[in-house]
Design an enzyme around this catalytic site. Structure first.
Site, PDB file in Angstrom:
ATOM      1  N   ASP A  39      47.261 -29.096  16.874  1.00 37.04           N
ATOM      2  CA  ASP A  39      48.089 -29.364  18.045  1.00 37.04           C
ATOM      3  C   ASP A  39      47.476 -28.598  19.220  1.00 37.04           C
ATOM      4  O   ASP A  39      46.674 -27.683  19.025  1.00 37.04           O
ATOM      5  CB  ASP A  39      49.517 -28.889  17.761  1.00 37.04           C
ATOM      6  CG  ASP A  39      50.473 -29.139  18.915  1.00 37.04           C
ATOM      7  OD1 ASP A  39      50.340 -30.176  19.588  1.00 37.04           O
ATOM      8  OD2 ASP A  39      51.350 -28.290  19.140  1.00 37.04           O
ATOM      9  N   ASP A  41      49.332 -27.725  22.838  1.00 38.21           N
ATOM     10  CA  ASP A  41      50.215 -26.834  23.590  1.00 38.21           C
ATOM     11  C   ASP A  41      51.027 -25.944  22.671  1.00 38.21           C
ATOM     12  O   ASP A  41      51.585 -26.392  21.675  1.00 38.21           O
ATOM     13  CB  ASP A  41      51.146 -27.653  24.485  1.00 38.21           C
ATOM     14  CG  ASP A  41      50.389 -28.300  25.626  1.00 38.21           C
ATOM     15  OD1 ASP A  41      50.269 -27.672  26.685  1.00 38.21           O
ATOM     16  OD2 ASP A  41      49.883 -29.420  25.433  1.00 38.21           O
TER      17      ASP A  41
END
Length: 328
Positions: A39, A41
């Site tokens: 991922d 953020d």
């Protein structure tokens, strides 16, 4: 996820067929490939948690929350400015695709050196002509990504970017630099990232273990700003453009399925790393190990904190542990 889209578009639903390397099929079948599915953020970078103050809140008053908000706003400004000025985002923000190669079949290979992107009459790609125009833009974006921001930005902007990166890394106690260091180690398959050779498609072959390693990014943000964020946060030489996926329209499970289809062999091992419920559920659906990133300062699953050895331990839970250096 904080950035950045104003509407949706039609999508391509099949993953690109990309060459992985020059090894024979027998070599590929016998060699372990480890795919690290990241991922972005609040995992590899911090942005939303700076803007909404949740990063500072986790420190119970020890961090200046307003400073974090100001840093986040500066990043937002740079991301949008560079996306619009150099990556066609103002033109194509309503044409989000899950990966840059999604429109490649419409690209006829035309020489674009004298092509005027401001005068080609581009409109939403509902017909083959505009799909070709979008594919041209994606090709230019891929080329700019490969060559880096130092070929795009002037020195003044480079200095501002460098100062902002250093300020953010200092404010977050080295989150950015330690996340980047772990990406290097994962790509090398070793705590010493010098023991590796780069192959095609963002895959690296480890001289130390004989295995192959790849970093893949699956972000819930729209594609173009996510690519720009990779450049600004100095991730572009660790995650190639063809390994950046946007789950904005299709969801993370669909992206994970495309990634498995693209890299799958009986010796490919996957592990997802992120902070959100969606990637957790998608990893569970794929029977992949999942590492939950935690912002809290006393957590070992954050940056600094998360280590190559720990990541290897999660692989071993599902796949066993042939690599002794990953023992926990």
């Amino acid at each position: 996820m904080i950035l950045i889209k104003r509407s949706c578009s039609q999508l391509s639903h099949s993953a690109p067929s990309l060459p992985l390397n020059s090894l024979t099929q027998k070599d590929m079948n016998n060699q372990i490939t480890k795919a690290y599915i990241w991922d972005m953020d609040e995992t590899l970078i911090l942005l939303k948690s700076l803007l909404n103050g949740s990063y500072a809140e986790a420190f119970a008053g020890l961090k200046d929350a307003q400073k974090g908000v100001e840093i986040g706003k500066m990043w937002e400004k740079h991301i949008l400015q560079i996306s619009d000025d150099f990556f066609f985002y103002e033109q194509i923000e309503n044409c989000n695709k899950p990966f840059l190669e999604a429109m490649s079949k419409y690209d006829d290979g035309q020489d674009l050196s004298d092509y005027d992107f401001n005068q080609d009459g581009f409109s939403p790609p509902h017909d083959d002509l505009n799909k070709r125009k979008l594919a041209y833009r994606h090709r230019v974006i891929a080329n700019k990504y490969k060559h880096g921001l130092h070929n795009i930005l002037d020195q003044e902007m480079m200095d501002l970017w460098d100062a902002l990166y250093k300020m953010t890394d200092e404010y977050t106690d080295g989150w950015l630099s330690s996340a980047r260091a772990l990406l290097e180690q994962c790509l090398a398959g070793n705590e010493d990232p010098t023991f590796c050779n780069t192959v095609a498609g963002g895959v690296v072959s480890s001289n130390a273990t004989g295995s192959r390693h790849i970093n893949v990014l699956v972000t819930s943000g729209s594609l173009i700003p996510s690519l720009v964020k990779c450049l600004l946060f100095r991730l572009d030489n660790l995650i190639s453009y063809e390994n950046v996926y946007s789950s904005w329209d299709v969801g993370k499970l669909q992206c994970f399925q495309w990634i498995k289809e693209r890299f799958d062999s009986r010796n490919t091992h996957f592990c997802a790393i992120g902070d959100g419920w969606e990637e957790c559920e998608a990893a569970q659906a794929m029977n992949w190990p999942f590492i939950k990133v935690d912002l809290r300062p006393n957590s070992s699953h954050r940056f600094p904190g998360l280590t190559f050895r720990t990541v290897g331990f999660y692989f071993s839970i599902v796949y066993g542990n042939p690599d002794s250096e990953n023992d926990e």
